[in-house]
Motif scaffolding. Structure first.
Motif, mmCIF file in Angstrom:
data_model
loop_
_atom_site.group_PDB
_atom_site.id
_atom_site.type_symbol
_atom_site.label_atom_id
_atom_site.label_comp_id
_atom_site.label_asym_id
_atom_site.label_seq_id
_atom_site.Cartn_x
_atom_site.Cartn_y
_atom_site.Cartn_z
ATOM 1 N N LEU A 107 0.844 -1.182 0.000
ATOM 2 C CA LEU A 107 0.000 0.000 0.000
ATOM 3 C C LEU A 107 0.884 1.237 0.000
ATOM 4 N N ARG A 108 0.674 2.110 -0.965
ATOM 5 C CA ARG A 108 1.500 3.300 -1.110
ATOM 6 C C ARG A 108 0.886 4.483 -0.375
ATOM 7 N N GLY A 109 1.681 5.098 0.492
ATOM 8 C CA GLY A 109 1.207 6.272 1.202
ATOM 9 C C GLY A 109 1.867 6.391 2.562
ATOM 10 N N ARG A 110 1.462 7.419 3.288
ATOM 11 C CA ARG A 110 2.014 7.670 4.616
ATOM 12 C C ARG A 110 1.043 7.143 5.672
ATOM 13 N N ALA A 111 1.562 6.396 6.634
ATOM 14 C CA ALA A 111 0.718 5.752 7.632
ATOM 15 C C ALA A 111 0.600 6.587 8.904
ATOM 16 N N ARG A 112 -0.567 6.469 9.530
ATOM 17 C CA ARG A 112 -0.816 7.094 10.834
ATOM 18 C C ARG A 112 -1.689 6.136 11.631
ATOM 19 N N ILE A 113 -1.183 5.722 12.783
ATOM 20 C CA ILE A 113 -1.928 4.783 13.618
ATOM 21 C C ILE A 113 -2.940 5.573 14.432
ATOM 22 N N THR A 114 -4.214 5.330 14.185
ATOM 23 C CA THR A 114 -5.275 6.088 14.859
ATOM 24 C C THR A 114 -5.826 5.376 16.077
ATOM 25 N N ALA A 115 -5.624 4.071 16.151
ATOM 26 C CA ALA A 115 -6.066 3.255 17.279
ATOM 27 C C ALA A 115 -5.383 1.896 17.154
ATOM 28 N N PRO A 116 -5.350 1.119 18.244
ATOM 29 C CA PRO A 116 -4.784 -0.230 18.105
ATOM 30 C C PRO A 116 -5.513 -0.997 17.013
ATOM 31 N N GLY A 117 -4.731 -1.518 16.052
ATOM 32 C CA GLY A 117 -5.324 -2.275 14.964
ATOM 33 C C GLY A 117 -5.888 -1.448 13.834
ATOM 34 N N CYS A 118 -5.685 -0.138 13.852
ATOM 35 C CA CYS A 118 -6.271 0.728 12.829
ATOM 36 C C CYS A 118 -5.235 1.723 12.301
ATOM 37 N N VAL A 119 -5.067 1.753 10.967
ATOM 38 C CA VAL A 119 -4.078 2.624 10.340
ATOM 39 C C VAL A 119 -4.748 3.449 9.240
ATOM 40 N N GLU A 120 -4.513 4.739 9.294
ATOM 41 C CA GLU A 120 -5.005 5.659 8.268
ATOM 42 C C GLU A 120 -3.881 5.932 7.273
ATOM 43 N N ILE A 121 -4.187 5.841 5.981
ATOM 44 C CA ILE A 121 -3.188 6.067 4.939
ATOM 45 C C ILE A 121 -3.547 7.324 4.157
ATOM 46 N N THR A 122 -2.551 8.199 3.983
ATOM 47 C CA THR A 122 -2.723 9.352 3.111
ATOM 48 C C THR A 122 -1.747 9.204 1.956
ATOM 49 N N GLY A 123 -2.211 9.502 0.761
ATOM 50 C CA GLY A 123 -1.362 9.342 -0.410
ATOM 51 C C GLY A 123 -2.050 8.511 -1.463
ATOM 52 N N GLN A 124 -1.280 7.799 -2.237
ATOM 53 C CA GLN A 124 -1.797 7.044 -3.380
ATOM 54 C C GLN A 124 -2.908 6.073 -3.000
ATOM 55 N N ASP A 125 -2.712 5.301 -1.931
ATOM 56 C CA ASP A 125 -3.717 4.323 -1.507
ATOM 57 C C ASP A 125 -4.446 4.807 -0.260
ATOM 58 N N ALA A 126 -4.921 6.046 -0.315
ATOM 59 C CA ALA A 126 -5.563 6.669 0.836
ATOM 60 C C ALA A 126 -6.748 5.849 1.319
ATOM 61 N N GLY A 127 -6.907 5.822 2.639
ATOM 62 C CA GLY A 127 -8.014 5.091 3.227
ATOM 63 C C GLY A 127 -7.631 4.600 4.611
ATOM 64 N N THR A 128 -8.456 3.755 5.174
ATOM 65 C CA THR A 128 -8.206 3.186 6.494
ATOM 66 C C THR A 128 -8.181 1.660 6.387
ATOM 67 N N VAL A 129 -7.173 1.054 6.984
ATOM 68 C CA VAL A 129 -7.052 -0.404 6.988
ATOM 69 C C VAL A 129 -6.915 -0.878 8.425
ATOM 70 N N THR A 130 -7.326 -2.104 8.659
ATOM 71 C CA THR A 130 -7.274 -2.663 10.006
ATOM 72 C C THR A 130 -6.481 -3.969 10.011
ATOM 73 N N ALA A 131 -5.977 -4.310 11.182
ATOM 74 C CA ALA A 131 -5.188 -5.533 11.312
ATOM 75 C C ALA A 131 -5.208 -6.021 12.745
ATOM 76 N N GLU A 132 -4.966 -7.301 12.929
ATOM 77 C CA GLU A 132 -4.854 -7.859 14.270
ATOM 78 C C GLU A 132 -3.582 -7.351 14.960
ATOM 79 N N HIS A 133 -2.532 -7.175 14.159
ATOM 80 C CA HIS A 133 -1.250 -6.716 14.704
ATOM 81 C C HIS A 133 -0.661 -5.656 13.773
ATOM 82 N N ILE A 134 0.042 -4.702 14.354
ATOM 83 C CA ILE A 134 0.737 -3.667 13.590
ATOM 84 C C ILE A 134 2.213 -3.712 13.969
ATOM 85 N N LEU A 135 3.063 -3.721 12.968
ATOM 86 C CA LEU A 135 4.519 -3.736 13.189
ATOM 87 C C LEU A 135 5.126 -2.464 12.621
ATOM 88 N N ILE A 136 5.745 -1.666 13.479
ATOM 89 C CA ILE A 136 6.373 -0.411 13.073
ATOM 90 C C ILE A 136 7.819 -0.682 12.677
#
Length: 456
Positions: A107-136
């Protein structure tokens, strides 16, 4: 239901290695990256730097090898930088290909973690994605200490973008790995080089003898080295940039056409977390537990953003270990045994404990050392003072560390890391026959000296 089982933020060595391992272990994985795949190491650090150093070594060897006349040879610096870029681009594209083969979503773009398991992307693939685990795995950026006039100096990122001509002179502020590798590159090409280091020697994080010997070799090549020297300010002058510094309480200065700020790198996580969502930190690095988990459940961090050891292979090993634990596996690589490599001339590599480490930790150690003055390959290469040291427990003979300063040291350190990781003794490692003529023959001599100091 979450979109993914794992989201990795950052496609550098730690991030892409973790993502590929996770996919192999059956985890539905995505990677978020806003720049080139491969991160700093592949695009703005390790790989491009080594491409430049390879070329500068060829140039230097051609002008100093007995029996070789390089009169009329020329240096095409723009072509060199294009070659460097081509290597990075090829390898970066290769990572994208690996993602496709492993069914890892990029996914192309800049990530911002808005909550545990939730990432907001700005840029080419803008949107919000969720996951069980997030690895920085967002890596690091060049450090910018509060020194007046530092904005006049370049960082390694900026220097690696390339120039159309060779600087006549350069002042390098910082005598760590970044500083000495660029000092080697510019010295090879005949540039007037000055290195200023705040601590008492070059490569202060490594065995003392390595830094001291490197300083002697650089000085023989015409590089000016100022240790125990603190930079005070950088100023623009009519003859170039002037760096003012103090050495043992005395003020001094040096002027160069260019100045490189090589004060290390700072963890890169600014803007990564939404307001009100903040992990525990030490003010710079994100804190993690033994599993790589931050203070926020389900969010993990690896590599430069959380580790004091900022090396690509450390990030990759941490990423692998983290996802293996998530998949219920035991980590396959030891994280406490870290080889360090410096691509100066001759190369430097080390792993495990030094003699000083043993004394500091009250571990009885013995050291075997071999200088390579009579080593045939070293005499042929003409690399100057080189040596190998191996460290073992004084009673058991189990190998604990090694420090190499010689040609191909970075390729040889792996066998010593393997020996230490598997608890081998000096006698066991000495049992292997070493071919002649090689640089590696000296390792056998160092081991022989070590074994002679150990109990039967």
């Amino acid at each position: 239901m979450a979109d993914y089982q794992l989201i990795v933020i950052g496609a550098g060595p730690g991030g892409y290695t973790a993502a590929l391992r996770a996919a192999k272990l059956g985890l539905h994985t995505a990677v978020i990256e806003d720049r080139e795949c491969g991160g700093t190491c592949l695009n703005r650090g390790c790989v491009p730097t080594k491409a430049l150093l390879h070329a500068s070594q060829v140039w230097s060897d051609a002008h100093h090898c007995a029996g070789v006349c390089a009169d009329g040879a020329s240096l095409d610096l723009p072509a060199l930088y294009r070659h460097k870029d081509e290597i990075s681009q090829t390898l970066s594209s290769g990572i994208e290909g690996l993602f496709r083969s492993a069914k890892v979503t990029l996914l192309r773009g800049r990530a911002r973690i808005t909550a545990p398991g939730c990432v907001e992307i700005t840029g080419q693939d803008a949107g919000t994605v969720t996951a069980e685990h997030i690895l920085i795995a967002t890596g690091s950026v060049p450090a910018r200490p509060p020194i007046p006039g530092l904005e006049l100096a370049m960082t390694s990122d900026e220097l690696l973008k390339g120039t159309d001509r060779l600087y006549r002179s350069i002042v390098i502020m910082g005598g760590g790995v970044i500083g000495v590798e660029f000092a080697t590159f510019y010295s090879d090409l005949g540039c007037e080089v000055t290195v200023i280091e705040g601590l008492d020697r070059l490569l202060p994080g490594m065995d003392r003898e390595l830094g001291q010997n490197l300083a002697q070799l650089l000085k023989k090549q015409g590089v000016r080295v100022f240790a125990n020297s603190m930079v005070q300010r950088v100023e623009q002058g009519k003859d170039g940039l002037t760096v003012h510094f103090t050495t043992r309480g005395k003020e001094d200065f040096v002027t160069g056409e260019a100045v490189l700020s090589a004060f290390g790198r700072s963890p890169n996580w600014k803007g990564l977390f939404a307001d009100g969502l903040q992990p525990e930190t030490d003010g710079r690095r994100i804190h993690t537990d033994e599993n790589g988990q931050t203070s926020i459940p389900g969010i993990y961090a690896i590599g430069d953003v959380s580790s004091p050891v900022q090396l690509a292979h450390v990030a990759a090993a941490q990423g692998t270990a983290c996802v293996e634990r998530l998949a219920g596996r035991t980590p396959s690589v030891r994280l406490d045994l870290v080889p360090g490599c410096v691509y100066c001339r001759p190369e430097i590599a080390s792993v495990g404990l030094t003699e000083a480490d043993g004394k500091a930790r009250d571990i009885p150690v013995k050291v075997g050392k071999c200088t390579l003055f009579a080593n045939a390959r070293t005499m042929i290469a003409g690399t100057g003072r080189s040596f190998m040291k191996v460290v073992a427990h004084a009673q058991t003979g189990v190998l604990l560390g090694a420090q190499l300063m010689c040609e191909h040291a970075t390729d040889m350190i792996g066998q010593l890391s393997q020996a230490i990781a598997n608890g081998m003794t000096a006698r066991q490692l000495l049992a292997a026959m070493r071919p002649h003529p090689t640089f590696e023959e000296a390792l056998g001599e160092a081991l022989e000296e070590l074994v002679a100091k150990l109990p039967e």
